[in-house]
Design a protein around this motif. Structure first.
Motif, PDB file in Angstrom:
ATOM      1  N   LEU A 158       0.628  -4.798  -0.399  1.00  0.00           N
ATOM      2  CA  LEU A 158       1.381  -4.699   0.840  1.00  0.00           C
ATOM      3  C   LEU A 158       2.216  -3.432   0.841  1.00  0.00           C
ATOM      4  CD1 LEU A 158       1.860  -6.437   3.385  1.00  0.00           C
ATOM      5  CD2 LEU A 158       3.911  -7.290   2.271  1.00  0.00           C
ATOM      6  N   ALA A 159       2.048  -2.636   1.877  1.00  0.00           N
ATOM      7  CA  ALA A 159       2.905  -1.469   2.093  1.00  0.00           C
ATOM      8  C   ALA A 159       3.928  -1.878   3.141  1.00  0.00           C
ATOM      9  CB  ALA A 159       2.081  -0.286   2.589  1.00  0.00           C
ATOM     10  N   THR A 160       5.195  -1.685   2.814  1.00  0.00           N
ATOM     11  CA  THR A 160       6.255  -2.076   3.742  1.00  0.00           C
ATOM     12  C   THR A 160       6.998  -0.847   4.237  1.00  0.00           C
ATOM     13  OG1 THR A 160       7.812  -2.409   1.939  1.00  0.00           O
ATOM     14  CG2 THR A 160       6.559  -4.318   2.629  1.00  0.00           C
ATOM     15  N   ASP A 161       7.531  -0.964   5.425  1.00  0.00           N
ATOM     16  CA  ASP A 161       8.350   0.092   6.010  1.00  0.00           C
ATOM     17  C   ASP A 161       9.803  -0.289   5.771  1.00  0.00           C
ATOM     18  OD1 ASP A 161       9.866   1.760   7.646  1.00  0.00           O
ATOM     19  OD2 ASP A 161       8.440   1.686   9.306  1.00  0.00           O
ATOM     20  N   PRO A 162      10.548   0.470   4.961  1.00  0.00           N
ATOM     21  CA  PRO A 162      11.933   0.090   4.674  1.00  0.00           C
ATOM     22  C   PRO A 162      12.834   0.113   5.909  1.00  0.00           C
ATOM     23  CG  PRO A 162      11.437   2.256   3.782  1.00  0.00           C
ATOM     24  CD  PRO A 162      10.148   1.696   4.303  1.00  0.00           C
ATOM     25  N   ASN A 163      12.402   0.815   6.973  1.00  0.00           N
ATOM     26  CA  ASN A 163      13.199   0.878   8.193  1.00  0.00           C
ATOM     27  C   ASN A 163      12.830  -0.189   9.214  1.00  0.00           C
ATOM     28  OD1 ASN A 163      14.597   3.212   7.299  1.00  0.00           O
ATOM     29  ND2 ASN A 163      12.788   4.416   7.782  1.00  0.00           N
ATOM     30  N   ASN A 164      11.704  -0.886   8.978  1.00  0.00           N
ATOM     31  CA  ASN A 164      11.258  -1.890   9.931  1.00  0.00           C
ATOM     32  C   ASN A 164      10.486  -2.976   9.181  1.00  0.00           C
ATOM     33  OD1 ASN A 164      10.164  -3.425  11.978  1.00  0.00           O
ATOM     34  ND2 ASN A 164       9.523  -1.686  13.215  1.00  0.00           N
ATOM     35  N   ASP A 191       4.520  -4.137   8.272  1.00  0.00           N
ATOM     36  CA  ASP A 191       3.785  -4.188   7.017  1.00  0.00           C
ATOM     37  C   ASP A 191       2.339  -3.760   7.239  1.00  0.00           C
ATOM     38  OD1 ASP A 191       6.025  -5.244   5.734  1.00  0.00           O
ATOM     39  OD2 ASP A 191       5.369  -7.311   5.987  1.00  0.00           O
ATOM     40  N   ILE A 192       1.718  -3.267   6.177  1.00  0.00           N
ATOM     41  CA  ILE A 192       0.284  -2.983   6.189  1.00  0.00           C
ATOM     42  C   ILE A 192      -0.319  -3.646   4.962  1.00  0.00           C
ATOM     43  CG2 ILE A 192      -1.539  -1.241   6.108  1.00  0.00           C
ATOM     44  CD1 ILE A 192       0.319   0.653   7.580  1.00  0.00           C
ATOM     45  N   ILE A 193      -1.292  -4.506   5.209  1.00  0.00           N
ATOM     46  CA  ILE A 193      -2.018  -5.182   4.143  1.00  0.00           C
ATOM     47  C   ILE A 193      -3.172  -4.279   3.724  1.00  0.00           C
ATOM     48  CG2 ILE A 193      -3.326  -7.241   3.503  1.00  0.00           C
ATOM     49  CD1 ILE A 193      -1.982  -8.585   6.037  1.00  0.00           C
ATOM     50  N   HIS A 194      -3.306  -4.034   2.432  1.00  0.00           N
ATOM     51  CA  HIS A 194      -4.404  -3.226   1.884  1.00  0.00           C
ATOM     52  C   HIS A 194      -5.208  -4.091   0.929  1.00  0.00           C
ATOM     53  CE1 HIS A 194      -2.861   0.870   2.908  1.00  0.00           C
ATOM     54  NE2 HIS A 194      -1.722   0.209   2.967  1.00  0.00           N
ATOM     55  N   SER A 195      -6.513  -3.992   1.015  1.00  0.00           N
ATOM     56  CA  SER A 195      -7.362  -4.620   0.009  1.00  0.00           C
ATOM     57  C   SER A 195      -7.509  -3.638  -1.141  1.00  0.00           C
ATOM     58  CB  SER A 195      -8.740  -4.931   0.597  1.00  0.00           C
ATOM     59  OG  SER A 195      -9.621  -5.340  -0.425  1.00  0.00           O
ATOM     60  N   ARG A 196      -7.324  -4.134  -2.342  1.00  0.00           N
ATOM     61  CA  ARG A 196      -7.459  -3.266  -3.510  1.00  0.00           C
ATOM     62  C   ARG A 196      -8.909  -2.857  -3.745  1.00  0.00           C
ATOM     63  NH1 ARG A 196      -6.830  -5.687  -9.367  1.00  0.00           N
ATOM     64  NH2 ARG A 196      -8.854  -6.420  -8.712  1.00  0.00           N
ATOM     65  N   ASP A 197      -9.844  -3.724  -3.383  1.00  0.00           N
ATOM     66  CA  ASP A 197     -11.244  -3.519  -3.741  1.00  0.00           C
ATOM     67  C   ASP A 197     -12.129  -3.008  -2.613  1.00  0.00           C
ATOM     68  OD1 ASP A 197     -10.708  -4.514  -6.366  1.00  0.00           O
ATOM     69  OD2 ASP A 197     -10.674  -6.523  -5.499  1.00  0.00           O
ATOM     70  N   THR A 198     -11.609  -2.972  -1.390  1.00  0.00           N
ATOM     71  CA  THR A 198     -12.388  -2.490  -0.250  1.00  0.00           C
ATOM     72  C   THR A 198     -11.517  -1.522   0.553  1.00  0.00           C
ATOM     73  OG1 THR A 198     -11.690  -4.215   1.311  1.00  0.00           O
ATOM     74  CG2 THR A 198     -13.571  -4.740  -0.120  1.00  0.00           C
ATOM     75  N   ASN A 199     -12.046  -1.079   1.684  1.00  0.00           N
ATOM     76  CA  ASN A 199     -11.284  -0.174   2.554  1.00  0.00           C
ATOM     77  C   ASN A 199     -10.493  -0.911   3.624  1.00  0.00           C
ATOM     78  OD1 ASN A 199     -12.159   2.231   1.311  1.00  0.00           O
ATOM     79  ND2 ASN A 199     -14.111   2.075   2.389  1.00  0.00           N
ATOM     80  N   LEU A 200     -10.429  -2.234   3.544  1.00  0.00           N
ATOM     81  CA  LEU A 200      -9.754  -3.022   4.565  1.00  0.00           C
ATOM     82  C   LEU A 200      -8.250  -2.730   4.584  1.00  0.00           C
ATOM     83  CD1 LEU A 200      -9.863  -5.277   6.702  1.00  0.00           C
ATOM     84  CD2 LEU A 200      -9.423  -6.896   4.851  1.00  0.00           C
ATOM     85  N   LYS A 201      -7.757  -2.461   5.798  1.00  0.00           N
ATOM     86  CA  LYS A 201      -6.320  -2.308   6.041  1.00  0.00           C
ATOM     87  C   LYS A 201      -6.004  -3.050   7.329  1.00  0.00           C
ATOM     88  CE  LYS A 201      -6.108   2.248   4.044  1.00  0.00           C
ATOM     89  NZ  LYS A 201      -6.187   3.656   4.402  1.00  0.00           N
ATOM     90  N   ILE A 202      -4.881  -3.753   7.326  1.00  0.00           N
ATOM     91  CA  ILE A 202      -4.457  -4.513   8.500  1.00  0.00           C
ATOM     92  C   ILE A 202      -2.981  -4.232   8.756  1.00  0.00           C
ATOM     93  CG2 ILE A 202      -4.149  -6.812   9.491  1.00  0.00           C
ATOM     94  CD1 ILE A 202      -6.409  -7.757   7.617  1.00  0.00           C
TER      95      ILE A 202
END
Length: 103
Positions: free
Chosen positions: A8-14, A18-29
């Protein structure tokens, strides 16, 4: 049985960006809190929705590829566990009045 690992990538200002990343594929949400942010869906992406603690979340893929499309629901289920609301129902359409897509 193999399980995908998500990060999970989080925005410290908001906290609703969040952006969900798959470690094993190119999926981002990208995660949107529709109560706080204006959400305009991208017709080239997959959008799913879910309520947690009275708040509506919109989940939208980022540059989705056909091979990653099957993992979208699993990633959202992982996020629901992460926010400690595993009973989140994943909805295929925007439940807000006037936001459903006519086909």
């Amino acid at each position: 049985m193999e399980y995908n690992v998500y990060l999970l990538a989080t925005d410290p200002n908001n906290p609703c960006r969040d952006i969900i990343h798959s470690r094993d594929t190119n999926l981002k949400i990208r995660v949107h809190c529709t109560d706080n942010d204006r959400f305009e869906p991208n017709n080239n992406e997959i959008q799913l929705f879910g309520y947690a603690r009275g708040k509506l979340y919109a989940f939208e893929t980022i540059d989705i590829s056909a091979e990653d499309a099957l993992d979208v629901v699993g990633a959202i289920q992982w996020y629901a566990e992460y926010i400690e609301f595993p009973e989140m129902e994943i909805l295929p359409e925007d439940p807000r009045p006037g936001h459903s897509v006519a086909m």
